[in-house]
Design an enzyme around this catalytic site. Structure first.
Site, PDB file in Angstrom:
ATOM      1  N   LYS A 203     -38.071 -73.445 -19.356  1.00  0.00           N
ATOM      2  CA  LYS A 203     -38.767 -72.839 -17.941  1.00  0.00           C
ATOM      3  C   LYS A 203     -39.417 -71.890 -18.648  1.00  0.00           C
ATOM      4  O   LYS A 203     -39.999 -71.259 -17.988  1.00  0.00           O
ATOM      5  CB  LYS A 203     -38.185 -73.966 -16.995  1.00  0.00           C
ATOM      6  CG  LYS A 203     -37.965 -74.709 -16.839  1.00  0.00           C
ATOM      7  CD  LYS A 203     -36.768 -75.647 -15.309  1.00  0.00           C
ATOM      8  CE  LYS A 203     -35.414 -74.889 -15.233  1.00  0.00           C
ATOM      9  NZ  LYS A 203     -34.629 -75.564 -17.070  1.00  0.00           N
TER      10      LYS A 203
ATOM     11  N   ARG B 274     -34.041 -77.349  -7.037  1.00  0.00           N
ATOM     12  CA  ARG B 274     -32.676 -78.041  -8.244  1.00  0.00           C
ATOM     13  C   ARG B 274     -32.132 -79.127  -7.644  1.00  0.00           C
ATOM     14  O   ARG B 274     -30.898 -79.514  -7.520  1.00  0.00           O
ATOM     15  CB  ARG B 274     -31.308 -76.817  -8.594  1.00  0.00           C
ATOM     16  CG  ARG B 274     -31.451 -77.044  -9.902  1.00  0.00           C
ATOM     17  CD  ARG B 274     -30.191 -75.463 -10.865  1.00  0.00           C
ATOM     18  NE  ARG B 274     -30.106 -75.314 -11.333  1.00  0.00           N
ATOM     19  CZ  ARG B 274     -31.337 -74.766 -12.372  1.00  0.00           C
ATOM     20  NH1 ARG B 274     -31.473 -73.926 -12.069  1.00  0.00           N
ATOM     21  NH2 ARG B 274     -30.440 -74.855 -14.149  1.00  0.00           N
TER      22      ARG B 274
ATOM     23  N   ARG C 252     -30.157 -70.051 -29.100  1.00  0.00           N
ATOM     24  CA  ARG C 252     -30.992 -69.255 -27.484  1.00  0.00           C
ATOM     25  C   ARG C 252     -29.461 -68.000 -27.489  1.00  0.00           C
ATOM     26  O   ARG C 252     -28.773 -68.031 -27.778  1.00  0.00           O
ATOM     27  CB  ARG C 252     -30.885 -69.620 -26.332  1.00  0.00           C
ATOM     28  CG  ARG C 252     -30.959 -68.552 -25.662  1.00  0.00           C
ATOM     29  CD  ARG C 252     -31.237 -69.215 -23.942  1.00  0.00           C
ATOM     30  NE  ARG C 252     -30.356 -69.909 -22.947  1.00  0.00           N
ATOM     31  CZ  ARG C 252     -30.974 -70.631 -21.942  1.00  0.00           C
ATOM     32  NH1 ARG C 252     -31.892 -70.885 -21.553  1.00  0.00           N
ATOM     33  NH2 ARG C 252     -29.965 -71.012 -21.576  1.00  0.00           N
TER      34      ARG C 252
ATOM     35  N   ARG D 144     -25.284 -66.417 -23.757  1.00  0.00           N
ATOM     36  CA  ARG D 144     -24.812 -66.488 -22.591  1.00  0.00           C
ATOM     37  C   ARG D 144     -23.496 -67.587 -22.410  1.00  0.00           C
ATOM     38  O   ARG D 144     -23.456 -68.122 -23.525  1.00  0.00           O
ATOM     39  CB  ARG D 144     -26.081 -67.000 -21.627  1.00  0.00           C
ATOM     40  CG  ARG D 144     -26.778 -66.486 -20.581  1.00  0.00           C
ATOM     41  CD  ARG D 144     -27.981 -67.177 -20.350  1.00  0.00           C
ATOM     42  NE  ARG D 144     -28.406 -68.601 -19.367  1.00  0.00           N
ATOM     43  CZ  ARG D 144     -29.107 -69.200 -18.695  1.00  0.00           C
ATOM     44  NH1 ARG D 144     -30.905 -68.948 -18.857  1.00  0.00           N
ATOM     45  NH2 ARG D 144     -28.745 -69.962 -18.451  1.00  0.00           N
TER      46      ARG D 144
ATOM     47  N   ARG E 141     -24.155 -78.978 -17.512  1.00  0.00           N
ATOM     48  CA  ARG E 141     -25.271 -78.601 -16.955  1.00  0.00           C
ATOM     49  C   ARG E 141     -26.412 -79.673 -16.876  1.00  0.00           C
ATOM     50  O   ARG E 141     -27.199 -80.215 -15.919  1.00  0.00           O
ATOM     51  CB  ARG E 141     -25.263 -77.601 -17.884  1.00  0.00           C
ATOM     52  CG  ARG E 141     -24.898 -76.617 -17.126  1.00  0.00           C
ATOM     53  CD  ARG E 141     -25.392 -75.317 -18.107  1.00  0.00           C
ATOM     54  NE  ARG E 141     -26.834 -74.309 -18.367  1.00  0.00           N
ATOM     55  CZ  ARG E 141     -26.953 -74.287 -18.572  1.00  0.00           C
ATOM     56  NH1 ARG E 141     -26.229 -73.525 -20.126  1.00  0.00           N
ATOM     57  NH2 ARG E 141     -28.262 -73.752 -18.481  1.00  0.00           N
TER      58      ARG E 141
HETATM   59  P1  AP5 Z   1     -35.519 -71.165 -22.175  1.00  0.00           P
HETATM   60  O1  AP5 Z   1     -36.950 -71.152 -21.635  1.00  0.00           O
HETATM   61  O2  AP5 Z   1     -34.159 -70.053 -22.007  1.00  0.00           O
HETATM   62  O3  AP5 Z   1     -35.238 -72.366 -21.229  1.00  0.00           O
HETATM   63  P2  AP5 Z   1     -35.633 -72.691 -19.800  1.00  0.00           P
HETATM   64  O4  AP5 Z   1     -35.492 -74.045 -19.391  1.00  0.00           O
HETATM   65  O5  AP5 Z   1     -35.328 -71.799 -18.775  1.00  0.00           O
HETATM   66  O6  AP5 Z   1     -33.317 -73.139 -19.479  1.00  0.00           O
HETATM   67  P3  AP5 Z   1     -32.299 -72.042 -18.589  1.00  0.00           P
HETATM   68  O7  AP5 Z   1     -30.805 -72.420 -19.501  1.00  0.00           O
HETATM   69  O8  AP5 Z   1     -32.576 -70.537 -18.168  1.00  0.00           O
HETATM   70  O9  AP5 Z   1     -32.081 -73.185 -17.383  1.00  0.00           O
HETATM   71  P4  AP5 Z   1     -31.616 -73.289 -17.107  1.00  0.00           P
HETATM   72  O10 AP5 Z   1     -32.474 -73.973 -15.497  1.00  0.00           O
HETATM   73  O11 AP5 Z   1     -30.686 -74.235 -17.327  1.00  0.00           O
HETATM   74  O12 AP5 Z   1     -30.562 -71.983 -16.035  1.00  0.00           O
HETATM   75  P5  AP5 Z   1     -30.847 -71.344 -15.197  1.00  0.00           P
HETATM   76  O13 AP5 Z   1     -30.574 -69.912 -15.592  1.00  0.00           O
HETATM   77  O14 AP5 Z   1     -31.870 -71.888 -14.473  1.00  0.00           O
HETATM   78  O15 AP5 Z   1     -35.692 -71.614 -23.361  1.00  0.00           O
HETATM   79  C1  AP5 Z   1     -34.142 -72.584 -24.030  1.00  0.00           C
HETATM   80  C2  AP5 Z   1     -34.080 -71.894 -25.496  1.00  0.00           C
HETATM   81  O16 AP5 Z   1     -35.264 -72.547 -26.492  1.00  0.00           O
HETATM   82  C3  AP5 Z   1     -34.707 -70.372 -25.738  1.00  0.00           C
HETATM   83  O17 AP5 Z   1     -33.987 -69.999 -26.514  1.00  0.00           O
HETATM   84  C4  AP5 Z   1     -35.715 -70.552 -26.060  1.00  0.00           C
HETATM   85  O18 AP5 Z   1     -36.281 -69.354 -27.418  1.00  0.00           O
HETATM   86  C5  AP5 Z   1     -36.660 -71.979 -26.615  1.00  0.00           C
HETATM   87  N1  AP5 Z   1     -37.728 -72.567 -26.746  1.00  0.00           N
HETATM   88  C6  AP5 Z   1     -38.570 -72.312 -25.589  1.00  0.00           C
HETATM   89  N2  AP5 Z   1     -39.650 -73.073 -26.004  1.00  0.00           N
HETATM   90  C7  AP5 Z   1     -39.074 -73.552 -26.744  1.00  0.00           C
HETATM   91  C8  AP5 Z   1     -40.136 -74.691 -27.899  1.00  0.00           C
HETATM   92  N3  AP5 Z   1     -41.018 -74.766 -27.164  1.00  0.00           N
HETATM   93  N4  AP5 Z   1     -39.275 -74.810 -29.100  1.00  0.00           N
HETATM   94  C9  AP5 Z   1     -38.335 -74.916 -29.265  1.00  0.00           C
HETATM   95  N5  AP5 Z   1     -37.737 -73.638 -28.596  1.00  0.00           N
HETATM   96  C10 AP5 Z   1     -38.102 -73.275 -27.988  1.00  0.00           C
HETATM   97  O19 AP5 Z   1     -29.274 -71.411 -13.969  1.00  0.00           O
HETATM   98  C11 AP5 Z   1     -27.860 -70.735 -15.187  1.00  0.00           C
HETATM   99  C12 AP5 Z   1     -26.889 -71.580 -14.005  1.00  0.00           C
HETATM  100  O20 AP5 Z   1     -28.002 -70.421 -12.527  1.00  0.00           O
HETATM  101  C13 AP5 Z   1     -27.150 -72.683 -12.875  1.00  0.00           C
HETATM  102  O21 AP5 Z   1     -26.074 -73.537 -14.320  1.00  0.00           O
HETATM  103  C14 AP5 Z   1     -26.378 -73.240 -11.629  1.00  0.00           C
HETATM  104  O22 AP5 Z   1     -25.657 -72.873 -11.571  1.00  0.00           O
HETATM  105  C15 AP5 Z   1     -27.145 -71.016 -11.766  1.00  0.00           C
HETATM  106  N6  AP5 Z   1     -28.768 -71.835 -10.499  1.00  0.00           N
HETATM  107  C16 AP5 Z   1     -29.566 -71.530 -10.883  1.00  0.00           C
HETATM  108  N7  AP5 Z   1     -30.547 -71.512 -10.098  1.00  0.00           N
HETATM  109  C17 AP5 Z   1     -29.732 -72.634  -8.841  1.00  0.00           C
HETATM  110  C18 AP5 Z   1     -30.263 -72.874  -7.739  1.00  0.00           C
HETATM  111  N8  AP5 Z   1     -31.060 -73.316  -7.479  1.00  0.00           N
HETATM  112  N9  AP5 Z   1     -29.162 -74.322  -7.170  1.00  0.00           N
HETATM  113  C19 AP5 Z   1     -27.859 -73.892  -7.414  1.00  0.00           C
HETATM  114  N10 AP5 Z   1     -27.362 -73.921  -8.936  1.00  0.00           N
HETATM  115  C20 AP5 Z   1     -28.479 -72.318  -9.701  1.00  0.00           C
END
Ligand code: AP5
Ligand code: ZN
Length: 215
Positions: free
Chosen positions: A13, A88, A127, A160, A171
């Site tokens: 994402k 979410r 990552r 991370r 997660r």
């Molecule tokens: P990446 O693009 O980093 O993936 P992502 O979907 O953004 O993953 P996140 O882990 O950031 O999502 P998340 O939703 O769990 O975390 P967030 O920060 O929102 O890609 C992942 C890896 O794969 C990278 O290394 C990339 O290079 C690689 N990649 C990408 N595309 C690829 C492809 N096509 N082929 C191969 N490799 C690829 O949230 C973290 C925490 O914050 C949550 O757990 C929660 O505690 C809190 N939080 C955040 N938002 C909320 C909310 N709205 N409500 C409550 N808690 C929240």
């Protein structure tokens, strides 16, 4: 254009949202990045968020929803935005719709980046994140030019805290229970579009552009 990105943790994402934001000149709003910036700055919000994030749980809605709504009321969001990591769960989606309705606006597209759980663990363990500028790399799929150094700002790249395998597992559970129901929510609203997130990053991006239109 107002876009919501859906998908499991690690589906890509953030990777796609950054490219979309650049192409359409709209702000990229990642609730995860906002929380991580607060953790780094040592704010009260950061301390609170960290206690949930480190366990792979969602930060409570009463913290998250208000923070997001304040952000989308900022001036740069008038031209649209891309939300990454919000909503979410159903209450977050309903709050977002309500707030937009009050200003006669709505979400145009919810893009679901579909990646099976088997692929997720591999992605997360490879990552590497820059906690200074928010850039994301992967040791094999998207390596930085210099090992463990951010191309953009030269800071050191790290795994991370919440990318440890046991936290990733939690997660994913949270995703299936709370976040996946949003697929049906946006399908019913007629704005869900699904892309195959297992393709390479440029192909996924091309598929998204073909949905959103070439400007
Ligand atoms: P990446 O693009 O980093 O993936 P992502 O979907 O953004 O993953 P996140 O882990 O950031 O999502 P998340 O939703 O769990 O975390 P967030 O920060 O929102 O890609 C992942 C890896 O794969 C990278 O290394 C990339 O290079 C690689 N990649 C990408 N595309 C690829 C492809 N096509 N082929 C191969 N490799 C690829 O949230 C973290 C925490 O914050 C949550 O757990 C929660 O505690 C809190 N939080 C955040 N938002 C909320 C909310 N709205 N409500 C409550 N808690 C929240
Ligand atoms: Zn950086």
């Amino acid at each position: 254009m107002k876009i919501v990105m859906l998908g499991a943790p690690g589906a890509g994402k953030g990777t796609q949202a950054k490219k979309i934001a650049e192409k359409y000149s709209i702000p990229h709003i990642s609730t995860g990045d906002i929380f991580r910036a607060n953790i780094k700055a040592g704010t009260q919000l950061g301390v609170k968020a960290r206690s949930y994030m480190d366990k792979g749980e969602l930060v409570p809605d009463e913290v998250t929803i208000g923070m997001l709504i304040d952000r989308i009321h900022e001036q740069d969001c008038k031209k649209g935005f891309i939300l990454d990591g919000f909503p979410r769960n159903i209450p977050q989606a309903e709050s977002l719709d309500k707030v937009l309705k009050e200003i006669s606006e709505k979400i145009d597209f919810a893009i679901d980046v579909d990646v099976p759980d088997e692929n997720i663990i591999k992605r997360m363990s490879g990552r590497r994140a820059c906690l200074n500028c928010g850039a994301t790399y992967h040791v094999s799929f998207n390596p930085p030019k210099k090992e463990d150094i951010c191309d953009g700002c030269s800071h050191e790249l790290v795994l991370r805290d919440d990318d440890k395998p046991e936290t990733v597992k939690k997660r994913l559970e949270v995703y299936h229970e709370h976040t996946k129901p949003l697929i049906d929510y946006y399908k019913k609203a007629g704005i869900l579009r699904t892309v195959d997130g297992t393709k390479d990053m440029d192909k996924v991006f091309a598929d998204i552009i073909s949905i959103l239109g070439d400007k």
